[in-house]
Design a protein around this motif. Sequence first.
Motif, short mmCIF file in Angstrom:
data_model
loop_
_atom_site.label_atom_id
_atom_site.label_comp_id
_atom_site.label_asym_id
_atom_site.label_seq_id
_atom_site.Cartn_x
_atom_site.Cartn_y
_atom_site.Cartn_z
N ASP A 71 0.85 -1.19 0.00
CA ASP A 71 0.00 0.00 0.00
C ASP A 71 0.89 1.24 0.00
N ILE A 72 0.43 2.30 -0.66
CA ILE A 72 1.19 3.55 -0.71
C ILE A 72 0.30 4.69 -0.23
N ALA A 73 0.74 5.33 0.85
CA ALA A 73 0.05 6.52 1.37
C ALA A 73 0.80 7.73 0.83
N ARG A 89 -4.06 17.43 -1.97
CA ARG A 89 -4.79 16.16 -1.83
C ARG A 89 -3.89 14.99 -1.46
N SER A 90 -4.24 14.35 -0.37
CA SER A 90 -3.60 13.11 0.05
C SER A 90 -4.33 11.93 -0.59
N CYS A 91 -3.58 10.89 -0.97
CA CYS A 91 -4.18 9.72 -1.63
C CYS A 91 -3.64 8.44 -1.01
N TYR A 92 -4.52 7.53 -0.69
CA TYR A 92 -4.10 6.21 -0.20
C TYR A 92 -4.42 5.18 -1.28
N ARG A 99 -9.80 0.61 -4.59
CA ARG A 99 -10.22 2.00 -4.57
C ARG A 99 -9.08 2.86 -4.08
N TRP A 100 -9.14 4.12 -4.43
CA TRP A 100 -8.24 5.11 -3.87
C TRP A 100 -9.05 5.96 -2.91
N VAL A 101 -8.51 6.20 -1.74
CA VAL A 101 -9.15 7.07 -0.78
C VAL A 101 -8.40 8.40 -0.78
N SER A 133 -11.29 9.00 7.19
CA SER A 133 -10.60 7.83 7.74
C SER A 133 -11.00 6.61 6.93
N MET A 134 -10.20 5.58 7.00
CA MET A 134 -10.48 4.38 6.21
C MET A 134 -10.15 3.14 7.02
#
Length: 264
Positions: A71-73, A89-92, A99-101, A133-134
């Motif tokens: 996973d890449i935060a 924008r932050s992307c997880y 999915r991308w959060v 949050s995820m």
Amino acid sequence: MNSGIDPEANFGVIENAAREAKAGGAEVLFTPEMSLLLDRNRERARGWIESDAPAEFAFRIGQIAARCDIDIALGSMPVSTTSGKWANRSCYFSRKLERWVTYDKIHMFDVDLASGETWRESSAYEAGGEVVSMDDTPLGRLGLTICYDLRFPALFHALGQRRCDAIAIPAAFTVPTGKAHWHVMLRARAIEASAFVVAAAQVGMHEDGRETFGHSLVVDPWGEVLLDMGGERPGLAFCEIDLARIDEVRAQVPSLANAREIPN
């Protein structure tokens, strides 16, 4: 990282780090704020931000996550919005490509520092309006924040009430504010939320002329610093997270359970 004004070069650093992180046994790679483009010259940056490139780079990072099985935060990158302003924008990116959060930075860095530095983030960037949050990450429930958000306890109270196990705080902190506040505030936010804090940071002199503080940290729910990468150079470091520590701390100091609404 020591991100510069060339997104392709910054992307290469992230791609290499993902491979090295996976080879070292990591489950998640965290990168700093503005990982793909750190450029205070907004006219120079505009062409990239307002093109299709941010979406293309995000897709490529998602592919790296799947290919490297990690996973890449992504701490954040600038993107255009329908309002005419940009978003920080932050992307997880999940390795499963389900999915991308995303999270858009809520608090804008508008300050005049004693050092003479002046920053007006709100003149180009639109503030986000949603706490994010995820679930189901390798760190359990993960809350997303960005840099200046660190100074606003209400956001971390909200993430604590969601019982986040960890909170990401990617940053590009200035040196004066970093020296004064970085360590103490990160420890405070971890303690308040009874959660791990993972704060990947920009470091050193950058191509656009700014200097950032560095000291990427991992802090446990008790406020103990588990990792400090220092302020000299970029690199990759590893930290093992014991999620059982969260329940231990919350049992000792049940501040989340005891919290009450404060009347105005």
